[in-house]
Design a protein around this motif. Structure first.
Motif, PDB file in Angstrom:
ATOM      1  N   ALA A  63      -1.999 -43.094 -78.431  1.00 27.47           N
ATOM      2  CA  ALA A  63      -1.802 -43.285 -76.991  1.00 27.47           C
ATOM      3  C   ALA A  63      -2.392 -44.633 -76.554  1.00 27.47           C
ATOM      4  O   ALA A  63      -1.791 -45.357 -75.747  1.00 27.47           O
ATOM      5  CB  ALA A  63      -2.432 -42.131 -76.217  1.00 27.47           C
ATOM      6  N   LEU A  64      -3.565 -44.981 -77.122  1.00 23.51           N
ATOM      7  CA  LEU A  64      -4.196 -46.265 -76.793  1.00 23.51           C
ATOM      8  C   LEU A  64      -3.326 -47.428 -77.252  1.00 23.51           C
ATOM      9  O   LEU A  64      -3.107 -48.399 -76.503  1.00 23.51           O
ATOM     10  CB  LEU A  64      -5.559 -46.369 -77.481  1.00 23.51           C
ATOM     11  N   ALA A  65      -2.827 -47.319 -78.476  1.00 16.15           N
ATOM     12  CA  ALA A  65      -1.983 -48.378 -79.026  1.00 16.15           C
ATOM     13  C   ALA A  65      -0.740 -48.547 -78.175  1.00 16.15           C
ATOM     14  O   ALA A  65      -0.291 -49.664 -77.902  1.00 16.15           O
ATOM     15  CB  ALA A  65      -1.608 -48.046 -80.465  1.00 16.15           C
ATOM     16  N   ASN A  66      -0.230 -47.409 -77.725  1.00 20.93           N
ATOM     17  CA  ASN A  66       0.951 -47.428 -76.879  1.00 20.93           C
ATOM     18  C   ASN A  66       0.683 -48.212 -75.601  1.00 20.93           C
ATOM     19  O   ASN A  66       1.498 -49.006 -75.136  1.00 20.93           O
ATOM     20  CB  ASN A  66       1.335 -45.985 -76.554  1.00 20.93           C
ATOM     21  N   ARG A  67      -0.523 -47.985 -75.050  1.00 23.83           N
ATOM     22  CA  ARG A  67      -0.863 -48.650 -73.797  1.00 23.83           C
ATOM     23  C   ARG A  67      -1.022 -50.159 -74.017  1.00 23.83           C
ATOM     24  O   ARG A  67      -0.621 -50.969 -73.198  1.00 23.83           O
ATOM     25  CB  ARG A  67      -2.163 -48.045 -73.247  1.00 23.83           C
ATOM     26  N   LYS A  68      -1.642 -50.514 -75.160  1.00 18.25           N
ATOM     27  CA  LYS A  68      -1.882 -51.942 -75.435  1.00 18.25           C
ATOM     28  C   LYS A  68      -0.611 -52.683 -75.793  1.00 18.25           C
ATOM     29  O   LYS A  68      -0.362 -53.792 -75.341  1.00 18.25           O
ATOM     30  CB  LYS A  68      -2.858 -52.063 -76.613  1.00 18.25           C
ATOM     31  N   LEU A  69       0.198 -52.059 -76.646  1.00 14.71           N
ATOM     32  CA  LEU A  69       1.335 -52.779 -77.220  1.00 14.71           C
ATOM     33  C   LEU A  69       2.657 -52.452 -76.541  1.00 14.71           C
ATOM     34  O   LEU A  69       3.679 -53.059 -76.855  1.00 14.71           O
ATOM     35  CB  LEU A  69       1.454 -52.455 -78.715  1.00 14.71           C
ATOM     36  N   GLY A  70       2.625 -51.487 -75.633  1.00 12.48           N
ATOM     37  CA  GLY A  70       3.877 -51.073 -75.008  1.00 12.48           C
ATOM     38  C   GLY A  70       4.650 -50.140 -75.926  1.00 12.48           C
ATOM     39  O   GLY A  70       4.255 -49.906 -77.067  1.00 12.48           O
ATOM     40  N   ASP A  71       5.769 -49.633 -75.395  1.00  7.90           N
ATOM     41  CA  ASP A  71       6.563 -48.682 -76.197  1.00  7.90           C
ATOM     42  C   ASP A  71       7.163 -49.344 -77.421  1.00  7.90           C
ATOM     43  O   ASP A  71       7.603 -50.483 -77.350  1.00  7.90           O
ATOM     44  CB  ASP A  71       7.706 -48.126 -75.335  1.00  7.90           C
ATOM     45  N   SER A  72       7.130 -48.628 -78.529  1.00 11.37           N
ATOM     46  CA  SER A  72       7.866 -49.114 -79.701  1.00 11.37           C
ATOM     47  C   SER A  72       8.354 -47.913 -80.484  1.00 11.37           C
ATOM     48  O   SER A  72       7.734 -46.853 -80.443  1.00 11.37           O
ATOM     49  CB  SER A  72       6.968 -49.986 -80.577  1.00 11.37           C
ATOM     50  N   PRO A  73       9.486 -48.058 -81.183  1.00 12.14           N
ATOM     51  CA  PRO A  73      10.035 -46.910 -81.919  1.00 12.14           C
ATOM     52  C   PRO A  73       9.044 -46.394 -82.970  1.00 12.14           C
ATOM     53  O   PRO A  73       8.973 -45.200 -83.232  1.00 12.14           O
ATOM     54  CB  PRO A  73      11.294 -47.453 -82.581  1.00 12.14           C
ATOM     55  N   ASP A  74       8.265 -47.317 -83.572  1.00 17.01           N
ATOM     56  CA  ASP A  74       7.307 -46.895 -84.603  1.00 17.01           C
ATOM     57  C   ASP A  74       6.217 -46.001 -84.018  1.00 17.01           C
ATOM     58  O   ASP A  74       5.857 -44.978 -84.589  1.00 17.01           O
ATOM     59  CB  ASP A  74       6.666 -48.098 -85.280  1.00 17.01           C
ATOM     60  N   LEU A  75       5.711 -46.430 -82.857  1.00 16.12           N
ATOM     61  CA  LEU A  75       4.662 -45.626 -82.221  1.00 16.12           C
ATOM     62  C   LEU A  75       5.216 -44.271 -81.787  1.00 16.12           C
ATOM     63  O   LEU A  75       4.549 -43.245 -81.895  1.00 16.12           O
ATOM     64  CB  LEU A  75       4.075 -46.366 -81.021  1.00 16.12           C
ATOM     65  N   ALA A  76       6.452 -44.286 -81.315  1.00 18.06           N
ATOM     66  CA  ALA A  76       7.076 -43.022 -80.890  1.00 18.06           C
ATOM     67  C   ALA A  76       7.195 -42.092 -82.087  1.00 18.06           C
ATOM     68  O   ALA A  76       6.959 -40.886 -81.994  1.00 18.06           O
ATOM     69  CB  ALA A  76       8.443 -43.298 -80.277  1.00 18.06           C
ATOM     70  N   ARG A  77       7.530 -42.676 -83.239  1.00 13.52           N
ATOM     71  CA  ARG A  77       7.664 -41.888 -84.459  1.00 13.52           C
ATOM     72  C   ARG A  77       6.321 -41.272 -84.851  1.00 13.52           C
ATOM     73  O   ARG A  77       6.223 -40.093 -85.195  1.00 13.52           O
ATOM     74  CB  ARG A  77       8.184 -42.804 -85.581  1.00 13.52           C
ATOM     75  N   ILE A  78       5.281 -42.092 -84.782  1.00 13.29           N
ATOM     76  CA  ILE A  78       3.947 -41.587 -85.103  1.00 13.29           C
ATOM     77  C   ILE A  78       3.611 -40.405 -84.190  1.00 13.29           C
ATOM     78  O   ILE A  78       3.087 -39.386 -84.624  1.00 13.29           O
ATOM     79  CB  ILE A  78       2.885 -42.709 -84.950  1.00 13.29           C
ATOM     80  N   ASP A  79       3.967 -40.563 -82.927  1.00 12.70           N
ATOM     81  CA  ASP A  79       3.664 -39.492 -81.983  1.00 12.70           C
ATOM     82  C   ASP A  79       4.425 -38.209 -82.314  1.00 12.70           C
ATOM     83  O   ASP A  79       3.843 -37.126 -82.319  1.00 12.70           O
ATOM     84  CB  ASP A  79       3.993 -39.947 -80.558  1.00 12.70           C
ATOM     85  N   THR A  80       5.722 -38.330 -82.623  1.00 12.81           N
ATOM     86  CA  THR A  80       6.484 -37.103 -82.948  1.00 12.81           C
ATOM     87  C   THR A  80       5.925 -36.422 -84.189  1.00 12.81           C
ATOM     88  O   THR A  80       5.814 -35.196 -84.234  1.00 12.81           O
ATOM     89  CB  THR A  80       7.977 -37.393 -83.290  1.00 12.81           C
ATOM     90  N   GLU A  81       5.617 -37.222 -85.208  1.00 13.09           N
ATOM     91  CA  GLU A  81       5.130 -36.616 -86.447  1.00 13.09           C
ATOM     92  C   GLU A  81       3.769 -35.960 -86.227  1.00 13.09           C
ATOM     93  O   GLU A  81       3.486 -34.887 -86.751  1.00 13.09           O
ATOM     94  CB  GLU A  81       5.057 -37.653 -87.578  1.00 13.09           C
ATOM     95  N   ALA A  82       2.918 -36.626 -85.444  1.00 13.31           N
ATOM     96  CA  ALA A  82       1.595 -36.057 -85.162  1.00 13.31           C
ATOM     97  C   ALA A  82       1.747 -34.755 -84.387  1.00 13.31           C
ATOM     98  O   ALA A  82       1.045 -33.769 -84.628  1.00 13.31           O
ATOM     99  CB  ALA A  82       0.739 -37.045 -84.386  1.00 13.31           C
ATOM    100  N   GLN A  83       2.707 -34.770 -83.470  1.00 16.44           N
ATOM    101  CA  GLN A  83       2.976 -33.567 -82.685  1.00 16.44           C
ATOM    102  C   GLN A  83       3.408 -32.423 -83.594  1.00 16.44           C
ATOM    103  O   GLN A  83       2.992 -31.287 -83.439  1.00 16.44           O
ATOM    104  CB  GLN A  83       4.106 -33.860 -81.705  1.00 16.44           C
ATOM    105  N   ARG A  84       4.260 -32.785 -84.560  1.00 18.82           N
ATOM    106  CA  ARG A  84       4.775 -31.777 -85.486  1.00 18.82           C
ATOM    107  C   ARG A  84       3.633 -31.189 -86.321  1.00 18.82           C
ATOM    108  O   ARG A  84       3.533 -29.979 -86.499  1.00 18.82           O
ATOM    109  CB  ARG A  84       5.826 -32.420 -86.383  1.00 18.82           C
ATOM    110  N   LEU A  85       2.759 -32.091 -86.791  1.00 18.65           N
ATOM    111  CA  LEU A  85       1.599 -31.631 -87.565  1.00 18.65           C
ATOM    112  C   LEU A  85       0.736 -30.693 -86.730  1.00 18.65           C
ATOM    113  O   LEU A  85       0.256 -29.664 -87.213  1.00 18.65           O
ATOM    114  CB  LEU A  85       0.730 -32.827 -87.967  1.00 18.65           C
ATOM    115  N   GLU A  86       0.556 -31.081 -85.469  1.00 14.68           N
ATOM    116  CA  GLU A  86      -0.286 -30.279 -84.596  1.00 14.68           C
ATOM    117  C   GLU A  86       0.287 -28.877 -84.447  1.00 14.68           C
ATOM    118  O   GLU A  86      -0.428 -27.874 -84.498  1.00 14.68           O
ATOM    119  CB  GLU A  86      -0.366 -30.960 -83.239  1.00 14.68           C
ATOM    120  N   GLN A  87       1.604 -28.830 -84.316  1.00 17.78           N
ATOM    121  CA  GLN A  87       2.289 -27.545 -84.168  1.00 17.78           C
ATOM    122  C   GLN A  87       2.109 -26.673 -85.423  1.00 17.78           C
ATOM    123  O   GLN A  87       1.814 -25.481 -85.331  1.00 17.78           O
ATOM    124  CB  GLN A  87       3.761 -27.843 -83.968  1.00 17.78           C
ATOM    125  N   MET A  88       2.270 -27.315 -86.586  1.00 21.52           N
ATOM    126  CA  MET A  88       2.125 -26.561 -87.832  1.00 21.52           C
ATOM    127  C   MET A  88       0.697 -26.049 -87.995  1.00 21.52           C
ATOM    128  O   MET A  88       0.476 -24.912 -88.392  1.00 21.52           O
ATOM    129  CB  MET A  88       2.450 -27.455 -89.032  1.00 21.52           C
TER     130      MET A  88
END
Ligand code: ATP
Ligand code: MG
Length: 257
Positions: A63-88
């Motif tokens: 989330a911090l990186a997102n704020r500093k660097l703005g939106d990027s597909p790579d960061l979005a990907r990291i977020d989805t995968e982390a979310q998935r891990l959290e769910q599992m």
């Protein structure tokens, strides 16, 4: 013990000395097996719990990186995968928390007091999603089980049906002799024939695009299968006459007096 009841029986340590010795050894074995199962269950629970903190930090950093660097597909990907891990991990934690010492806590209960709340909640949940869930009468019988573990298994099956069904979900419970037959069916797209057995594997999701995006962890049915096996029951999947999936569970009932 073969039925999953890991209790020490003092009766075994009575009688002539040979029987006493054999009985005492047997009871020691019961205790050792109990300890091993509990230790393994606790390990799973501790691991799931410990995995949570680094994951939370990962998501904060993202989330911090997102704020500093703005939106990027790579960061979005990291977020989805982390979310998935959290769910599992959440699911694993849920599984392990009901499993801890589950083999030590078995009680005989009427089916209605076991299932009524779950069935009512499911009906409510289906209604909220604009679907209809019908339930047959619950047989007036007793079952020896670990209530939380078994109900979480049934909940996973019914929730799938509500999620994947289009309009209609049917739950039926029948006593056949000393066996309970539970059927959960829906009118969704079902599961391809050659994947019917695989859906009980941990993290397995059916390979259609629909499922890759629907966001489940793929653990619900693995949890259900495990719990049902611990209750000397069986579970299988087939095509339902309604068009979707039929999940059929059998579980032993207490004999009628
Ligand atoms: N009633 C159903 N109709 C169609 N497909 C189903 C049904 N139930 C299960 N499936 C398929 O089986 C897979 C495994 O189900 P399972 O419940 O284990 O995982 P999930 O629902 O994806 O995630 P969760 O861990 O949140 O339950 C699902 O991803 C889905 O593809
Ligand atoms: Mg599920």
């Amino acid at each position: 013990m073969a039925k999953g009841v890991f209790e020490i029986d003092p009766e075994l340590e009575k009688g002539t000395s040979e029987f006493r010795q054999a009985g005492a050894s047997f009871n020691q074995m019961v205790e050792a097996v109990n300890m091993m199962i509990s230790r393994q269950q606790r390990l799973l629970s501790d691991i799931s719990h410990e995995l949570r903190s680094p994951l939370t930090r990962l998501r904060m950093a993202q989330a911090l990186a997102n704020r500093k660097l703005g939106d990027s597909p790579d960061l979005a990907r990291i977020d989805t995968e982390a979310q998935r891990l959290e769910q599992m991990i959440g699911k694993l934690l849920e599984l392990s928390s009901v499993q801890v010492d589950s083999h030590l806590n078995r009680e005989a209960q009427p089916l209605s007091s076991l299932c009524d709340a779950l069935l009512e909640d499911s009906q409510f949940e289906a209604e909220q999603m604009g679907k209809i869930l019908t339930v047959t009468d619950v047989p007036e019988r007793l079952m020896t089980c670990h209530p939380e573990l078994l109900m979480s298994a049934l909940e996973n099956i019914i929730r799938n049906a509500i999620h994947y069904g289009k309009h209609q979900i049917q739950v039926s419970l029948q006593a056949k002799g000393d066996v309970l037959l539970l059927q959960v069916e829906d009118d969704g797209d079902g599961v391809p024939e050659d994947e019917l057995d695989s859906i009980f594997r941990p993290f397995y999701r059916v390979s259609t695009a629909r499922d890759r995006h629907s966001g489940g962890a793929g653990l619900g049915l693995a949890i259900a299968e495990n719990a049902i096996r611990q209750h000397q029951g069986s579970i299988r999947a087939a095509r339902s006459a309604l068009g979707g999936l039929l999940v059929e569970v059998t579980l032993p009932l207490l004999s009628e007096p």
